[in-house]
Design a protein around this motif. Structure first.
Motif, PDB file in Angstrom:
ATOM      1  N   ALA A  32     -16.104   6.084   8.108  1.00 26.35           N
ATOM      2  CA  ALA A  32     -16.197   4.945   7.196  1.00 26.35           C
ATOM      3  C   ALA A  32     -15.107   3.904   7.439  1.00 26.35           C
ATOM      4  CB  ALA A  32     -16.130   5.430   5.750  1.00 26.35           C
ATOM      5  N   LEU A  33     -14.018   4.296   8.091  1.00 28.59           N
ATOM      6  CA  LEU A  33     -12.913   3.352   8.304  1.00 28.59           C
ATOM      7  C   LEU A  33     -12.942   2.692   9.677  1.00 28.59           C
ATOM      8  CD1 LEU A  33      -9.897   5.242   6.651  1.00 28.59           C
ATOM      9  CD2 LEU A  33     -11.495   3.605   5.637  1.00 28.59           C
ATOM     10  N   GLU A  34     -13.920   3.047  10.507  1.00 29.93           N
ATOM     11  CA  GLU A  34     -13.954   2.507  11.871  1.00 29.93           C
ATOM     12  C   GLU A  34     -14.028   0.985  11.876  1.00 29.93           C
ATOM     13  OE1 GLU A  34     -16.427   2.997  16.090  1.00 29.93           O
ATOM     14  OE2 GLU A  34     -17.069   4.083  14.286  1.00 29.93           O
ATOM     15  N   ARG A  35     -14.742   0.414  10.926  1.00 34.03           N
ATOM     16  CA  ARG A  35     -14.943  -1.041  10.937  1.00 34.03           C
ATOM     17  C   ARG A  35     -13.663  -1.816  10.666  1.00 34.03           C
ATOM     18  NH1 ARG A  35     -16.322   0.565   5.626  1.00 34.03           N
ATOM     19  NH2 ARG A  35     -16.286  -1.082   4.019  1.00 34.03           N
ATOM     20  N   PHE A  36     -12.605  -1.137  10.239  1.00 32.63           N
ATOM     21  CA  PHE A  36     -11.333  -1.812   9.969  1.00 32.63           C
ATOM     22  C   PHE A  36     -10.350  -1.719  11.135  1.00 32.63           C
ATOM     23  CE2 PHE A  36     -12.600  -0.266   5.600  1.00 32.63           C
ATOM     24  CZ  PHE A  36     -13.021  -1.499   5.140  1.00 32.63           C
ATOM     25  N   LEU A  37     -10.755  -1.095  12.235  1.00 37.31           N
ATOM     26  CA  LEU A  37      -9.852  -0.893  13.365  1.00 37.31           C
ATOM     27  C   LEU A  37      -9.990  -2.027  14.373  1.00 37.31           C
ATOM     28  CD1 LEU A  37     -10.359   2.928  14.060  1.00 37.31           C
ATOM     29  CD2 LEU A  37      -8.551   1.825  12.701  1.00 37.31           C
ATOM     30  N   PHE A  38      -8.893  -2.710  14.652  1.00 35.53           N
ATOM     31  CA  PHE A  38      -8.864  -3.789  15.624  1.00 35.53           C
ATOM     32  C   PHE A  38      -7.589  -3.676  16.461  1.00 35.53           C
ATOM     33  CE2 PHE A  38     -11.267  -5.373  11.991  1.00 35.53           C
ATOM     34  CZ  PHE A  38     -12.411  -5.872  12.604  1.00 35.53           C
ATOM     35  N   VAL A  39      -7.734  -3.841  17.764  1.00 38.75           N
ATOM     36  CA  VAL A  39      -6.555  -3.855  18.625  1.00 38.75           C
ATOM     37  C   VAL A  39      -5.618  -4.986  18.194  1.00 38.75           C
ATOM     38  CG1 VAL A  39      -5.731  -4.170  20.991  1.00 38.75           C
ATOM     39  CG2 VAL A  39      -7.799  -2.835  20.557  1.00 38.75           C
ATOM     40  N   LYS A  40      -4.351  -4.664  18.074  1.00 34.46           N
ATOM     41  CA  LYS A  40      -3.288  -5.565  17.596  1.00 34.46           C
ATOM     42  C   LYS A  40      -3.305  -5.740  16.079  1.00 34.46           C
ATOM     43  CE  LYS A  40      -1.951  -6.141  21.807  1.00 34.46           C
ATOM     44  NZ  LYS A  40      -0.799  -5.349  22.308  1.00 34.46           N
ATOM     45  N   GLY A  41      -4.205  -5.050  15.398  1.00 33.63           N
ATOM     46  CA  GLY A  41      -4.202  -5.095  13.939  1.00 33.63           C
ATOM     47  C   GLY A  41      -3.159  -4.145  13.377  1.00 33.63           C
ATOM     48  N   TYR A  42      -2.834  -4.309  12.101  1.00 34.61           N
ATOM     49  CA  TYR A  42      -1.863  -3.446  11.440  1.00 34.61           C
ATOM     50  C   TYR A  42      -2.545  -2.240  10.804  1.00 34.61           C
ATOM     51  CZ  TYR A  42       1.525  -7.290  11.675  1.00 34.61           C
ATOM     52  OH  TYR A  42       2.373  -8.276  12.094  1.00 34.61           O
ATOM     53  N   ILE A  43      -1.780  -1.143  10.713  1.00 33.54           N
ATOM     54  CA  ILE A  43      -2.239   0.034   9.999  1.00 33.54           C
ATOM     55  C   ILE A  43      -1.021   0.781   9.475  1.00 33.54           C
ATOM     56  CG2 ILE A  43      -2.255   1.597  11.998  1.00 33.54           C
ATOM     57  CD1 ILE A  43      -4.990   2.648  10.850  1.00 33.54           C
ATOM     58  N   GLY A  44      -1.151   1.386   8.308  1.00 38.83           N
ATOM     59  CA  GLY A  44      -0.072   2.180   7.735  1.00 38.83           C
ATOM     60  C   GLY A  44      -0.297   3.646   8.049  1.00 38.83           C
ATOM     61  N   VAL A  45       0.660   4.284   8.723  1.00 41.09           N
ATOM     62  CA  VAL A  45       0.578   5.702   9.091  1.00 41.09           C
ATOM     63  C   VAL A  45       1.755   6.434   8.457  1.00 41.09           C
ATOM     64  CG1 VAL A  45       0.525   7.375  10.984  1.00 41.09           C
ATOM     65  CG2 VAL A  45      -0.570   5.129  11.264  1.00 41.09           C
ATOM     66  N   ASP A  46       1.485   7.268   7.476  1.00 35.80           N
ATOM     67  CA  ASP A  46       2.537   7.957   6.719  1.00 35.80           C
ATOM     68  C   ASP A  46       3.607   6.977   6.243  1.00 35.80           C
ATOM     69  OD1 ASP A  46       1.623  10.512   6.362  1.00 35.80           O
ATOM     70  OD2 ASP A  46       2.885  11.432   7.893  1.00 35.80           O
ATOM     71  N   GLY A  47       3.153   5.805   5.813  1.00 38.46           N
ATOM     72  CA  GLY A  47       4.064   4.825   5.244  1.00 38.46           C
ATOM     73  C   GLY A  47       4.714   3.891   6.235  1.00 38.46           C
ATOM     74  N   ALA A  48       4.480   4.082   7.521  1.00 43.06           N
ATOM     75  CA  ALA A  48       5.080   3.223   8.543  1.00 43.06           C
ATOM     76  C   ALA A  48       4.074   2.153   8.975  1.00 43.06           C
ATOM     77  CB  ALA A  48       5.512   4.040   9.751  1.00 43.06           C
ATOM     78  N   SER A  49       4.504   0.914   8.964  1.00 42.10           N
ATOM     79  CA  SER A  49       3.671  -0.191   9.422  1.00 42.10           C
ATOM     80  C   SER A  49       3.648  -0.188  10.950  1.00 42.10           C
ATOM     81  CB  SER A  49       4.246  -1.520   8.920  1.00 42.10           C
ATOM     82  OG  SER A  49       3.569  -2.617   9.523  1.00 42.10           O
ATOM     83  N   LEU A  50       2.457   0.018  11.528  1.00 47.30           N
ATOM     84  CA  LEU A  50       2.326   0.115  12.977  1.00 47.30           C
ATOM     85  C   LEU A  50       1.231  -0.809  13.473  1.00 47.30           C
ATOM     86  CD1 LEU A  50       2.548   4.014  13.306  1.00 47.30           C
ATOM     87  CD2 LEU A  50       4.387   2.353  13.670  1.00 47.30           C
ATOM     88  N   THR A  51       1.298  -1.140  14.752  1.00 45.99           N
ATOM     89  CA  THR A  51       0.298  -1.987  15.394  1.00 45.99           C
ATOM     90  C   THR A  51      -0.645  -1.114  16.216  1.00 45.99           C
ATOM     91  OG1 THR A  51       1.880  -3.811  15.546  1.00 45.99           O
ATOM     92  CG2 THR A  51      -0.071  -3.931  16.952  1.00 45.99           C
ATOM     93  N   ILE A  52      -1.930  -1.326  16.037  1.00 44.19           N
ATOM     94  CA  ILE A  52      -2.924  -0.552  16.781  1.00 44.19           C
ATOM     95  C   ILE A  52      -2.926  -1.006  18.244  1.00 44.19           C
ATOM     96  CG2 ILE A  52      -5.387  -0.049  17.025  1.00 44.19           C
ATOM     97  CD1 ILE A  52      -5.634  -0.446  13.995  1.00 44.19           C
ATOM     98  N   GLY A  53      -2.745  -0.053  19.150  1.00 48.42           N
ATOM     99  CA  GLY A  53      -2.679  -0.384  20.565  1.00 48.42           C
ATOM    100  C   GLY A  53      -4.003  -0.270  21.284  1.00 48.42           C
TER     101      GLY A  53
END
Length: 210
Positions: free
Chosen positions: A128-149
């Motif tokens: 259900a979350l696949e549509r929110f994934l974009f290269v260079k987009g932001y995502i929070g992983v265990d509270g850390a702001s990261l950039t999708i590579g």
């Protein structure tokens, strides 16, 4: 609101279980206890929790049924560590991206690629979350702001996957450096990305209906 810039790690020193409820106690670093009061918000692995009690360096937080079901906090035991961030205040530097502290799902670490000066981690997400994934987009992983590579779409029974690249500083100052394949992390989709995607979906749906 939080920024996704992890301010430190806190060790869980006590866990008190009740029916569909638990209280866990962590030792917060001195710098993060300054001005802390009961009722304040502190993110644990990206989950917004409210301070229930303060006893010196030991800070208590209550976890409700939904939090235990949707996040990895329900699996914490004494000796585990969590990423912590105090709530952002007006005037603070926003070094990551705006985060609400409301976890949407958990993702499983499925692969680690080591390099001399960084580490690439691959996580599997619910479909259900696949549509929110974009290269260079932001995502929070265990509270850390990261950039999708990189993003790999779901194929057959294998769900969608995304990769993040972690520098030595991130690996040292967060719990992400302790993860092993099979571990699960809390995920918060970038609120702006979510709003844009859902708005476009509604517009396209209304045009199709018309």
């Amino acid at each position: 609101m939080f920024t996704g810039i992890v301010q430190g790690m806190a060790e869980v020193v006590a866990v008190h279980e009740a029916e569909a409820f638990r209280t866990h106690v962590v030792v917060l670093p001195e710098a993060l206890r300054e001005g802390l009061e009961s009722g304040a918000s502190v993110a644990h692995n990206g989950v917004c929790l409210t301070v229930a009690a303060i006893e010196g360096e030991r800070i208590s937080f209550d976890l409700m049924r939904e939090t235990l079901a949707v996040t990895n906090l329900g699996a914490l035991q004494v000796g585990h560590r969590v990423n912590v961030e105090r709530a952002a205040r007006f005037g603070d530097e926003i070094g990551g991206h705006a985060m609400s502290g409301h976890v949407m799902a958990m993702a499983e670490l499925v692969e680690i690629d080591e390099a001399p000066n960084n580490r690439r981690m691959w996580f599997a997400l619910p479909d259900a979350l696949e549509r929110f994934l974009f290269v260079k987009g932001y995502i929070g992983v265990d509270g850390a702001s990261l950039t999708i590579g990189e993003v790999r779409p779901g194929v057959g029974e294998r769900g969608p996957r995304f990769a993040v690249d972690l520098i030595p500083e991130t690996l040292t100052r967060t719990t992400l450096g302790l993860l092993a394949p099979g571990d699960r992390v809390n995920i918060e989709i970038d609120p702006q990305t979510q709003a844009i995607v859902e708005t476009v979906e509604r517009v396209l749906a209304s045009r199709s209906a018309g």
